[in-house]
Design an enzyme around this catalytic site. Structure first.
Site, mmCIF file in Angstrom:
data_model
loop_
_atom_site.group_PDB
_atom_site.id
_atom_site.type_symbol
_atom_site.label_atom_id
_atom_site.label_comp_id
_atom_site.label_asym_id
_atom_site.label_seq_id
_atom_site.Cartn_x
_atom_site.Cartn_y
_atom_site.Cartn_z
ATOM 1 N N ARG A 223 27.435 38.959 36.348
ATOM 2 C CA ARG A 223 27.688 39.452 37.702
ATOM 3 C C ARG A 223 27.451 38.313 38.687
ATOM 4 N NH1 ARG A 223 30.781 43.013 37.633
ATOM 5 N NH2 ARG A 223 30.129 43.795 39.675
ATOM 6 N N HIS A 271 37.408 35.784 38.247
ATOM 7 C CA HIS A 271 36.901 37.084 37.776
ATOM 8 C C HIS A 271 37.922 37.748 36.847
ATOM 9 C CE1 HIS A 271 33.838 40.372 39.036
ATOM 10 N NE2 HIS A 271 34.259 40.591 37.800
#
Length: 308
Positions: A223, A271
């Protein structure tokens, strides 16, 4: 008919909403501001604005569109309702592919080969067996265990670290704060797959990376909140870190003035390490709606105390 409201800043949200409208079923898809949206029973979210969920008094379920839920749990006004996340087989396969590519990129010295290409240097490095390389995986949940199994099958030495003890056949297991430095000290390629919690916020910092052997590499697919960018940058610049593959960041999109874009020993990816297909996301949301309607246990229910 169950009313769904789609909330959040992700570009995936409107695409999933369109697909949901195209499906037949006993659901009504709504957006904030639509007539009847205030009667929504289920909110489908990614990074909803703070306080947005509290504006829907009839909600019975909050459902993320991905595995991470820190972007929802950070809302100080989050209603005390069941929160579910997406755990999909295609996400597991995609993440394993991405990490395996990253491990091979460093193990096969492809970073050095590309640097030599830029400088027009023909240099052949001596081959090394996979067993000479130790991959350390931070976070041995469903994803981490699958990745560990695949790397072990390829012949790599694998060690895993997690909050509580986890076992994977053939993997050396470490857990808890007391075993963290021992885990790091024997790791050649560090993979971050942790959930984001209060305990893991900022874990990719100078102290963590300094505990790795000099010349170790980092693959960060956890994350964004794990990353302390300025400290990772410093460890790359001083040579303690050989290189890094960074897929997630504190703020996304990554700022155009971030030094990571131009650092020769960094690969920036937007991402993309793993994402469940929209169909898979909707399948899981619809299954949990069915379970909610019939009073059955929800799948992939988040434990708020642990953050995942």
């Amino acid at each position: 008919m169950t009313k769904l409201v789609f909330l959040g800043v992700s570009s995936d949200i409107p695409k999933i909403a369109v697909l949901a409208r195209e499906r037949t079923g006993n659901i009504e898809v709504l957006q904030p501001g639509d007539a009847g949206a205030e009667e929504a029973e289920v909110a489908v979210c990614w990074s909803p604005p703070p306080g947005a969920l509290a504006a829907y008094p009839r909600l019975r379920l909050i459902h993320a569109i991905a595995a991470g839920v820190d972007n929802i749990l950070c809302d100080p006004h989050l209603p005390a309702l069941p929160l579910c996340r997406v755990v999909a087989p295609d996400l597991t396969v995609a993440m394993t592919e991405f990490i395996t590519w990253g491990v091979l990129y460093y193990h096969r010295d492809l970073d050095r080969a590309l640097a030599n290409q830029r400088n027009k240097i023909w240099h052949r490095t001596a081959p090394a067996a996979a067993s000479s390389c130790t991959v350390g995986i931070m976070g041995v949940g469903q994803l981490g265990a699958h990745v560990a199994g695949e790397l072990l099958r390829m012949g790599f030495k694998v060690r895993g670290w997690s909050r509580q003890e986890k076992t994977v056949e053939g993997m050396e297991s470490f857990y808890g704060e007391n075993q963290f430095d021992d885990f790091l000290s024997g790791t050649d390629i560090l993979v971050c797959l942790l959930p984001l919690t209060a305990q893991t916020q900022g874990i990719l910092n100078r102290a963590t990376l300094s505990a790795l052997p000099a010349g170790a590499a980092l693959i960060h697919v956890g994350r964004g909140g794990h990353l302390v960018s300025v400290e990772v940058q410093a460890m790359l610049e001083n040579g303690h870190l050989r290189g890094a593959i960074l897929d997630v960041f504190e703020k996304e999109p990554l700022s155009v003035d971030s030094p990571f874009w131009s650092m020769p020993n960094v690969i920036v990816t937007p991402h993309i390490a793993a994402a469940a297909s929209y169909d898979s996301v909707l399948d899981q949301i619809e299954e949990n709606i069915r379970r909610l309607q019939h009073g059955e246990p929800l799948r992939n229910l988040v434990d708020r105390s642990s953050g995942y």
